[in-house]
Write a protein that holds these residues in place. Structure first.
Motif, PDB file in Angstrom:
ATOM      1  N   GLU A   7     -50.765  29.091   5.818  1.00  0.00           N
ATOM      2  CA  GLU A   7     -49.876  27.945   6.000  1.00  0.00           C
ATOM      3  C   GLU A   7     -49.077  27.511   4.775  1.00  0.00           C
ATOM      4  O   GLU A   7     -47.920  27.102   4.894  1.00  0.00           O
ATOM      5  N   ALA A   8     -49.656  27.573   3.598  1.00  0.00           N
ATOM      6  CA  ALA A   8     -48.969  27.081   2.398  1.00  0.00           C
ATOM      7  C   ALA A   8     -47.664  27.830   2.119  1.00  0.00           C
ATOM      8  O   ALA A   8     -46.797  27.326   1.401  1.00  0.00           O
ATOM      9  N   CYS A   9     -47.510  29.010   2.697  1.00  0.00           N
ATOM     10  CA  CYS A   9     -46.279  29.793   2.492  1.00  0.00           C
ATOM     11  C   CYS A   9     -45.124  29.295   3.363  1.00  0.00           C
ATOM     12  O   CYS A   9     -43.964  29.543   3.053  1.00  0.00           O
ATOM     13  N   ILE A  10     -45.446  28.595   4.436  1.00  0.00           N
ATOM     14  CA  ILE A  10     -44.397  28.154   5.359  1.00  0.00           C
ATOM     15  C   ILE A  10     -43.391  27.283   4.613  1.00  0.00           C
ATOM     16  O   ILE A  10     -43.740  26.293   3.984  1.00  0.00           O
ATOM     17  N   CYS A  21     -46.590  43.835  -5.254  1.00  0.00           N
ATOM     18  CA  CYS A  21     -47.229  44.669  -4.238  1.00  0.00           C
ATOM     19  C   CYS A  21     -46.875  46.145  -4.466  1.00  0.00           C
ATOM     20  O   CYS A  21     -45.701  46.518  -4.380  1.00  0.00           O
ATOM     21  N   PRO A  22     -47.873  46.990  -4.730  1.00  0.00           N
ATOM     22  CA  PRO A  22     -47.575  48.393  -5.024  1.00  0.00           C
ATOM     23  C   PRO A  22     -47.169  49.225  -3.812  1.00  0.00           C
ATOM     24  O   PRO A  22     -46.651  50.331  -3.972  1.00  0.00           O
ATOM     25  N   VAL A  23     -47.397  48.720  -2.611  1.00  0.00           N
ATOM     26  CA  VAL A  23     -47.070  49.500  -1.415  1.00  0.00           C
ATOM     27  C   VAL A  23     -46.017  48.827  -0.533  1.00  0.00           C
ATOM     28  O   VAL A  23     -45.761  49.272   0.585  1.00  0.00           O
ATOM     29  N   ASP A  24     -45.400  47.759  -1.015  1.00  0.00           N
ATOM     30  CA  ASP A  24     -44.347  47.066  -0.271  1.00  0.00           C
ATOM     31  C   ASP A  24     -44.763  46.719   1.160  1.00  0.00           C
ATOM     32  O   ASP A  24     -44.050  47.000   2.124  1.00  0.00           O
ATOM     33  N   CYS A  25     -45.922  46.079   1.287  1.00  0.00           N
ATOM     34  CA  CYS A  25     -46.419  45.741   2.623  1.00  0.00           C
ATOM     35  C   CYS A  25     -46.214  44.272   2.975  1.00  0.00           C
ATOM     36  O   CYS A  25     -46.743  43.796   3.974  1.00  0.00           O
ATOM     37  N   ILE A  26     -45.426  43.543   2.182  1.00  0.00           N
ATOM     38  CA  ILE A  26     -45.166  42.134   2.453  1.00  0.00           C
ATOM     39  C   ILE A  26     -43.762  42.002   3.038  1.00  0.00           C
ATOM     40  O   ILE A  26     -42.790  42.483   2.461  1.00  0.00           O
ATOM     41  N   TYR A  27     -43.704  41.366   4.181  1.00  0.00           N
ATOM     42  CA  TYR A  27     -42.466  41.237   4.931  1.00  0.00           C
ATOM     43  C   TYR A  27     -42.102  39.768   5.099  1.00  0.00           C
ATOM     44  O   TYR A  27     -42.953  38.893   4.977  1.00  0.00           O
ATOM     45  N   GLU A  28     -40.848  39.527   5.427  1.00  0.00           N
ATOM     46  CA  GLU A  28     -40.351  38.155   5.564  1.00  0.00           C
ATOM     47  C   GLU A  28     -40.038  37.816   7.007  1.00  0.00           C
ATOM     48  O   GLU A  28     -39.248  38.486   7.666  1.00  0.00           O
ATOM     49  N   GLY A  29     -40.675  36.760   7.493  1.00  0.00           N
ATOM     50  CA  GLY A  29     -40.386  36.218   8.809  1.00  0.00           C
ATOM     51  C   GLY A  29     -39.510  34.994   8.646  1.00  0.00           C
ATOM     52  O   GLY A  29     -39.199  34.582   7.529  1.00  0.00           O
ATOM     53  N   PRO A  30     -39.123  34.356   9.725  1.00  0.00           N
ATOM     54  CA  PRO A  30     -38.245  33.197   9.631  1.00  0.00           C
ATOM     55  C   PRO A  30     -38.867  32.011   8.895  1.00  0.00           C
ATOM     56  O   PRO A  30     -38.166  31.272   8.212  1.00  0.00           O
ATOM     57  N   ASP A  31     -40.181  31.859   8.997  1.00  0.00           N
ATOM     58  CA  ASP A  31     -40.822  30.688   8.396  1.00  0.00           C
ATOM     59  C   ASP A  31     -41.720  31.002   7.206  1.00  0.00           C
ATOM     60  O   ASP A  31     -41.997  30.130   6.392  1.00  0.00           O
ATOM     61  N   GLN A  32     -42.206  32.236   7.100  1.00  0.00           N
ATOM     62  CA  GLN A  32     -43.137  32.587   6.029  1.00  0.00           C
ATOM     63  C   GLN A  32     -43.123  34.085   5.786  1.00  0.00           C
ATOM     64  O   GLN A  32     -42.505  34.841   6.529  1.00  0.00           O
ATOM     65  N   THR A  53     -51.146  29.272  -3.453  1.00  0.00           N
ATOM     66  CA  THR A  53     -52.479  29.684  -2.992  1.00  0.00           C
ATOM     67  C   THR A  53     -52.523  29.887  -1.473  1.00  0.00           C
ATOM     68  O   THR A  53     -53.383  29.358  -0.784  1.00  0.00           O
ATOM     69  N   ALA A  54     -51.587  30.670  -0.979  1.00  0.00           N
ATOM     70  CA  ALA A  54     -51.500  30.933   0.457  1.00  0.00           C
ATOM     71  C   ALA A  54     -52.154  32.247   0.866  1.00  0.00           C
ATOM     72  O   ALA A  54     -52.321  32.501   2.047  1.00  0.00           O
ATOM     73  N   ILE A  55     -52.522  33.091  -0.092  1.00  0.00           N
ATOM     74  CA  ILE A  55     -53.022  34.432   0.216  1.00  0.00           C
ATOM     75  C   ILE A  55     -54.534  34.498   0.024  1.00  0.00           C
ATOM     76  O   ILE A  55     -55.052  34.096  -1.020  1.00  0.00           O
ATOM     77  N   PHE A  56     -55.198  35.053   1.054  1.00  0.00           N
ATOM     78  CA  PHE A  56     -56.651  35.188   1.022  1.00  0.00           C
ATOM     79  C   PHE A  56     -57.055  36.551   1.568  1.00  0.00           C
ATOM     80  O   PHE A  56     -56.397  37.062   2.473  1.00  0.00           O
ATOM     81  N   ARG A  66     -57.843  30.110   9.966  1.00  0.00           N
ATOM     82  CA  ARG A  66     -58.183  31.398  10.575  1.00  0.00           C
ATOM     83  C   ARG A  66     -57.144  31.857  11.605  1.00  0.00           C
ATOM     84  O   ARG A  66     -56.997  33.046  11.852  1.00  0.00           O
ATOM     85  N   SER A  67     -56.410  30.927  12.178  1.00  0.00           N
ATOM     86  CA  SER A  67     -55.393  31.308  13.172  1.00  0.00           C
ATOM     87  C   SER A  67     -54.289  32.161  12.549  1.00  0.00           C
ATOM     88  O   SER A  67     -53.585  32.888  13.262  1.00  0.00           O
ATOM     89  N   TYR A  68     -54.153  32.120  11.218  1.00  0.00           N
ATOM     90  CA  TYR A  68     -53.121  32.910  10.547  1.00  0.00           C
ATOM     91  C   TYR A  68     -53.448  34.399  10.535  1.00  0.00           C
ATOM     92  O   TYR A  68     -52.557  35.234  10.374  1.00  0.00           O
ATOM     93  N   ILE A  69     -54.708  34.743  10.732  1.00  0.00           N
ATOM     94  CA  ILE A  69     -55.077  36.152  10.860  1.00  0.00           C
ATOM     95  C   ILE A  69     -54.420  36.719  12.113  1.00  0.00           C
ATOM     96  O   ILE A  69     -53.748  37.754  12.059  1.00  0.00           O
ATOM     97  N   GLN A  70     -54.584  36.041  13.213  1.00  0.00           N
ATOM     98  CA  GLN A  70     -53.980  36.493  14.470  1.00  0.00           C
ATOM     99  C   GLN A  70     -52.462  36.349  14.438  1.00  0.00           C
ATOM    100  O   GLN A  70     -51.743  37.183  14.993  1.00  0.00           O
ATOM    101  N   LYS A  71     -51.973  35.318  13.785  1.00  0.00           N
ATOM    102  CA  LYS A  71     -50.521  35.118  13.693  1.00  0.00           C
ATOM    103  C   LYS A  71     -49.866  36.325  13.030  1.00  0.00           C
ATOM    104  O   LYS A  71     -48.815  36.800  13.471  1.00  0.00           O
TER     105      LYS A  71
END
Length: 87
Positions: A7-10, A21-32, A53-56, A66-71
């Motif tokens: 959530e803190a990334c929103i 990120c060494p493998v470029d696995c972070i992508y950008e959505g409209p909100d986060q 502190t949004a990454i765990f 925990r809902s962010y896992i499924q999101k």
């Protein structure tokens, strides 16, 4: 899914995590930003770079977030998945 952005990334989308990120696995959505669950190599480089502190690691995501896992999973399975971050 090794790491999850919560959530803190929103509305923030700082992108410091993207730069390390060494493998470029972070992508950008409209909100986060999102970490692709199948591309992340569980290196942990992104976590300390996040200024809000949004990454765990998935197993350490606080109960209220925990809902962010499924999101994240749903985001990459959608018809319009997140794309490469803009600079």
């Amino acid at each position: 899914m090794p790491y999850v952005i919560t959530e803190a990334c929103i509305g923030t989308k700082d992108k410091a995590c993207v730069d390390v990120c060494p493998v470029d696995c972070i992508y950008e959505g409209p909100d986060q930003l999102y970490i692709h669950p199948d591309e992340c190599i569980d290196c942990g480089a992104c976590e300390p770079e996040c200024p809000v502190t949004a990454i765990f690691p998935e197993e350490d995501v606080p109960g209220t977030l925990r809902s962010y896992i499924q999101k994240a999973k749903d985001a990459f399975e959608s018809a319009n998945p997140p794309g490469r971050p803009t600079r």
